[in-house]
Every structure is written in structure tokens, then in C-alpha cells.
Design a protein around this motif. Sequence first.
Motif, PDB file in Angstrom:
ATOM      1  N   ARG A   2       0.854  -1.192   0.000  1.00 18.68           N
ATOM      2  CA  ARG A   2       0.000   0.000   0.000  1.00 18.68           C
ATOM      3  C   ARG A   2       0.884   1.233   0.000  1.00 18.68           C
ATOM      4  NH1 ARG A   2      -4.398  -0.610  -1.707  1.00 18.68           N
ATOM      5  NH2 ARG A   2      -5.550   0.797  -0.357  1.00 18.68           N
ATOM      6  N   ILE A   3       0.614   2.169  -0.909  1.00 22.17           N
ATOM      7  CA  ILE A   3       1.438   3.377  -1.032  1.00 22.17           C
ATOM      8  C   ILE A   3       0.589   4.592  -0.657  1.00 22.17           C
ATOM      9  CG2 ILE A   3       2.865   4.767  -2.587  1.00 22.17           C
ATOM     10  CD1 ILE A   3       3.085   2.251  -4.393  1.00 22.17           C
ATOM     11  N   PHE A   4       1.011   5.291   0.396  1.00 26.52           N
ATOM     12  CA  PHE A   4       0.273   6.469   0.853  1.00 26.52           C
ATOM     13  C   PHE A   4       1.148   7.714   0.831  1.00 26.52           C
ATOM     14  CE2 PHE A   4      -2.136   3.317   3.749  1.00 26.52           C
ATOM     15  CZ  PHE A   4      -3.049   3.042   2.750  1.00 26.52           C
ATOM     16  N   ARG A 103       7.536  12.307 -16.697  1.00 24.01           N
ATOM     17  CA  ARG A 103       8.147  13.013 -15.555  1.00 24.01           C
ATOM     18  C   ARG A 103       7.354  12.859 -14.260  1.00 24.01           C
ATOM     19  NH1 ARG A 103       6.805  18.753 -18.463  1.00 24.01           N
ATOM     20  NH2 ARG A 103       4.570  18.644 -18.134  1.00 24.01           N
ATOM     21  N   GLU A 104       6.026  12.706 -14.364  1.00 22.14           N
ATOM     22  CA  GLU A 104       5.213  12.585 -13.127  1.00 22.14           C
ATOM     23  C   GLU A 104       5.185  11.144 -12.610  1.00 22.14           C
ATOM     24  OE1 GLU A 104       3.544  13.087 -16.044  1.00 22.14           O
ATOM     25  OE2 GLU A 104       3.097  15.233 -16.139  1.00 22.14           O
ATOM     26  N   ARG A 105       5.633  10.189 -13.449  1.00 20.01           N
ATOM     27  CA  ARG A 105       5.425   8.774 -13.088  1.00 20.01           C
ATOM     28  C   ARG A 105       6.717   8.041 -12.750  1.00 20.01           C
ATOM     29  NH1 ARG A 105       1.341   9.724 -16.943  1.00 20.01           N
ATOM     30  NH2 ARG A 105      -0.726   9.265 -16.106  1.00 20.01           N
ATOM     31  N   ARG A 106       7.778   8.778 -12.529  1.00 15.93           N
ATOM     32  CA  ARG A 106       9.078   8.121 -12.318  1.00 15.93           C
ATOM     33  C   ARG A 106       9.160   7.408 -10.973  1.00 15.93           C
ATOM     34  NH1 ARG A 106      13.891  10.106 -15.539  1.00 15.93           N
ATOM     35  NH2 ARG A 106      12.915  10.127 -17.582  1.00 15.93           N
ATOM     36  N   LEU A 107       8.578   8.000  -9.954  1.00 15.57           N
ATOM     37  CA  LEU A 107       8.599   7.343  -8.644  1.00 15.57           C
ATOM     38  C   LEU A 107       7.751   6.072  -8.697  1.00 15.57           C
ATOM     39  CD1 LEU A 107       9.471   7.297  -5.683  1.00 15.57           C
ATOM     40  CD2 LEU A 107       7.470   8.700  -5.157  1.00 15.57           C
ATOM     41  N   LYS A 108       6.605   6.171  -9.341  1.00 18.29           N
ATOM     42  CA  LYS A 108       5.717   5.010  -9.467  1.00 18.29           C
ATOM     43  C   LYS A 108       6.453   3.833 -10.121  1.00 18.29           C
ATOM     44  CE  LYS A 108       1.249   3.513 -11.139  1.00 18.29           C
ATOM     45  NZ  LYS A 108      -0.077   3.887 -11.598  1.00 18.29           N
ATOM     46  N   ALA A 109       7.173   4.128 -11.202  1.00 22.35           N
ATOM     47  CA  ALA A 109       7.904   3.080 -11.918  1.00 22.35           C
ATOM     48  C   ALA A 109       8.992   2.469 -11.032  1.00 22.35           C
ATOM     49  CB  ALA A 109       8.528   3.671 -13.188  1.00 22.35           C
ATOM     50  N   ALA A 110       9.682   3.327 -10.275  1.00 27.29           N
ATOM     51  CA  ALA A 110      10.764   2.837  -9.415  1.00 27.29           C
ATOM     52  C   ALA A 110      10.212   1.947  -8.297  1.00 27.29           C
ATOM     53  CB  ALA A 110      11.531   4.012  -8.821  1.00 27.29           C
ATOM     54  N   LEU A 111       9.037   2.298  -7.773  1.00 26.67           N
ATOM     55  CA  LEU A 111       8.449   1.516  -6.676  1.00 26.67           C
ATOM     56  C   LEU A 111       7.989   0.130  -7.133  1.00 26.67           C
ATOM     57  CD1 LEU A 111       6.455   4.308  -4.810  1.00 26.67           C
ATOM     58  CD2 LEU A 111       8.301   2.932  -3.831  1.00 26.67           C
ATOM     59  N   LEU A 112       7.636   0.004  -8.401  1.00 28.07           N
ATOM     60  CA  LEU A 112       7.206  -1.304  -8.915  1.00 28.07           C
ATOM     61  C   LEU A 112       8.275  -2.376  -8.692  1.00 28.07           C
ATOM     62  CD1 LEU A 112       5.387  -0.539 -12.288  1.00 28.07           C
ATOM     63  CD2 LEU A 112       4.427  -1.650 -10.261  1.00 28.07           C
ATOM     64  N   ALA A 113       9.529  -1.958  -8.784  1.00 25.64           N
ATOM     65  CA  ALA A 113      10.633  -2.922  -8.652  1.00 25.64           C
ATOM     66  C   ALA A 113      10.767  -3.484  -7.234  1.00 25.64           C
ATOM     67  CB  ALA A 113      11.946  -2.263  -9.083  1.00 25.64           C
ATOM     68  N   LEU A 137       1.913  11.822  -5.679  1.00 28.18           N
ATOM     69  CA  LEU A 137       0.475  11.603  -5.878  1.00 28.18           C
ATOM     70  C   LEU A 137       0.203  10.602  -6.997  1.00 28.18           C
ATOM     71  CD1 LEU A 137      -0.827  15.272  -5.466  1.00 28.18           C
ATOM     72  CD2 LEU A 137      -1.052  13.408  -3.810  1.00 28.18           C
ATOM     73  N   CYS A 138       1.070  10.573  -8.005  1.00 26.73           N
ATOM     74  CA  CYS A 138       0.868   9.610  -9.103  1.00 26.73           C
ATOM     75  C   CYS A 138       1.215   8.187  -8.677  1.00 26.73           C
ATOM     76  CB  CYS A 138       1.725   9.995 -10.305  1.00 26.73           C
ATOM     77  SG  CYS A 138       1.021  11.365 -11.205  1.00 26.73           S
ATOM     78  N   ALA A 139       2.099   8.061  -7.700  1.00 25.41           N
ATOM     79  CA  ALA A 139       2.526   6.730  -7.258  1.00 25.41           C
ATOM     80  C   ALA A 139       1.581   6.137  -6.215  1.00 25.41           C
ATOM     81  CB  ALA A 139       3.936   6.809  -6.668  1.00 25.41           C
ATOM     82  N   ALA A 140       0.789   6.992  -5.557  1.00 27.97           N
ATOM     83  CA  ALA A 140       0.069   6.566  -4.350  1.00 27.97           C
ATOM     84  C   ALA A 140      -1.303   5.963  -4.632  1.00 27.97           C
ATOM     85  CB  ALA A 140      -0.089   7.757  -3.413  1.00 27.97           C
ATOM     86  N   HIS A 141      -1.740   5.121  -3.688  1.00 27.13           N
ATOM     87  CA  HIS A 141      -3.123   4.621  -3.711  1.00 27.13           C
ATOM     88  C   HIS A 141      -4.036   5.601  -2.980  1.00 27.13           C
ATOM     89  CE1 HIS A 141      -0.720   0.744  -3.751  1.00 27.13           C
ATOM     90  NE2 HIS A 141      -1.338   0.769  -4.913  1.00 27.13           N
ATOM     91  N   GLY A 142      -3.448   6.349  -2.072  1.00 26.26           N
ATOM     92  CA  GLY A 142      -4.279   7.256  -1.292  1.00 26.26           C
ATOM     93  C   GLY A 142      -3.468   8.334  -0.614  1.00 26.26           C
ATOM     94  N   VAL A 143      -4.177   9.354  -0.151  1.00 23.06           N
ATOM     95  CA  VAL A 143      -3.539  10.476   0.532  1.00 23.06           C
ATOM     96  C   VAL A 143      -4.022  10.509   1.971  1.00 23.06           C
ATOM     97  CG1 VAL A 143      -3.198  12.975   0.549  1.00 23.06           C
ATOM     98  CG2 VAL A 143      -3.518  11.779  -1.622  1.00 23.06           C
ATOM     99  N   LEU A 144      -3.067  10.630   2.852  1.00 23.69           N
ATOM    100  CA  LEU A 144      -3.354  10.720   4.272  1.00 23.69           C
ATOM    101  C   LEU A 144      -3.055  12.171   4.680  1.00 23.69           C
ATOM    102  CD1 LEU A 144      -2.051   7.881   6.459  1.00 23.69           C
ATOM    103  CD2 LEU A 144      -2.321  10.165   7.362  1.00 23.69           C
ATOM    104  N   ASN A 172      -3.914   9.823 -12.169  1.00 25.15           N
ATOM    105  CA  ASN A 172      -3.937   8.627 -11.319  1.00 25.15           C
ATOM    106  C   ASN A 172      -5.364   8.339 -10.850  1.00 25.15           C
ATOM    107  OD1 ASN A 172      -3.653   6.635  -9.400  1.00 25.15           O
ATOM    108  ND2 ASN A 172      -2.229   7.746  -8.096  1.00 25.15           N
ATOM    109  N   PRO A 173      -6.103   7.524 -11.608  1.00 24.08           N
ATOM    110  CA  PRO A 173      -7.502   7.255 -11.255  1.00 24.08           C
ATOM    111  C   PRO A 173      -7.675   6.496  -9.935  1.00 24.08           C
ATOM    112  CG  PRO A 173      -6.796   5.901 -13.114  1.00 24.08           C
ATOM    113  CD  PRO A 173      -5.697   6.873 -12.853  1.00 24.08           C
TER     114      PRO A 173
END
Length: 253
Positions: A2-4, A103-113, A137-144, A172-173
Motif C-alpha cells: 500500500r502506497i500512501f 516526468r510525473e510517473r518516475r517514482l511510481k515506476a521505481a516503486l514497482l521494482a 500523488l501519481c505513485a500513491a493509492h491514497g492520501v493521508l 492517477n484514477p
Amino acid sequence: MRIFCIANQKGGVGKTTTTVNLAAGLAKLGLRVLVVDLDPQGNATMGSGIDKRTLEVSVYDVLLESATIAEARQPAVKAGYHVLGANRELAGAEVELVHLERRERRLKAALLAVRDEYDFVLIDCPPSLSMLTLNGLCAAHGVLVPMQCEYFALEGLSDLVHTIKQVHANLNPDLLIIGLLRVMFDPRITLQQQVSEQLSAHFGSKLFNTVIPRNVRLAEAPSYGLPGVVFDPASKGALAFVEFAREVVQRHG
């Protein structure tokens, strides 16, 4: 995994305190946690006992894809979680990312690994809406959202809700507000009680039951390079954060 994101566009509301103490609370419950510091000030890095000045590889390198998370992360030994650290260099990433692809999705891609290595990833975002915050925000499932129960708190919240809607619609839907956490709460102050009641009426089940009290030990802990949960486990603030970690696992684990 889970990514917050821990986010609030108002500064000084306890985002970093929330990030490191929730991480330490989750680690206490036996969960595998990664903290991603996306703030060039590097407070979550320092508050986890890692010296940002000696970081050879940081989140900056991960965003520019010159290093992986596995190469850049550091153990926060006493606190029991891993940190993808940040320092001043990260401020330059803003400018450099603008011209890059995805550029907005680089963290998301890195976390997949590393998705099989962690139960929770907590991203500490800077207060401004920047390319760094967008990566979070693009990498996360939710915001706390940590919130102080003050007069202007609700104003800052409406800005954040607007931002999240924009990101949800365009990038990020999956992104939702998963909950609001009342922090630095002092029940003796009438206004705080009133704002707390307003939040409860307005957000209902989105408001976490746990309330983090105003607590000197939580405020002192970062200067020792430790989350309050580790620095003084018996303090009121530390106990509240462990309780909060339990509530997060119950709701979203």
C-alpha cells in the motif's frame, strides 16, 4: 504493497512527524515499511537518523533513473524501517524533470521494482504542489492528510481536495483521500474542539478515530534523529501513533 502520500498544502502541520511516527508504529507491528522523502529539506531523512549530508545516492538519483530504490535506500536502524532519503540536491530535480518523459510517473515506476519487499510505502511530500509532489500523488493509492484543528485548516484542505481531484482525473484514477488525522490536538482549546466537530460532520468515516495530542516528546524527538515512537515509547504522542498505525492496518492493510 500500500502506497500512501502524507500531504497537506499548508506548511507546519506535522506531515513529517506523521510520516516517521506512522512508519515506526507500523514497523513495531511487524510490518515492512519504506519511507520516501520527497522534500528537499530532508526532514524525514534526518528524523529517521540518517544524515542527509552524507547521502551518496538519494531519491534524486531514483527520479532521474540513475539509481534504483534498492541501491538508494538506507536502513533507519533504530526505527525498523527503510528510508529513500532526500537532501538539497532534490530541489534541482524540479527543473531537470520538466523536460523528461514520464516526468510525473518516475517514482511510481521505481516503486514497482520493490513491490514485494514492503507492506507500506509512506511518501513525505513538500507543502507546495510541485513536480515532486505530483510524483508522490501519481505513485500513491491514497492520501493521508494530517490536520491541525485551527481556523485556517479547512481552507488549506479545500485546496488539497481540488488538487487530488485534478490528479485523480488526469494522472492517477486510483488516488483517493483515505483519511484525515487530527494532530497537535489540545482538547482544552474550544476552537480545536469546534473544528474537530466540523471535520467529523463533514468527513464522517474519512476522519481517523485516533487523535494525536500536542506532545513535547514528539517535538523533541527529531533533534535526536529518532521518531517519537522510538525516542520515548511511553509518551502520550508515541502511544497515539502506535494506535494510529493499528487503525491504518485495520482499515487499509
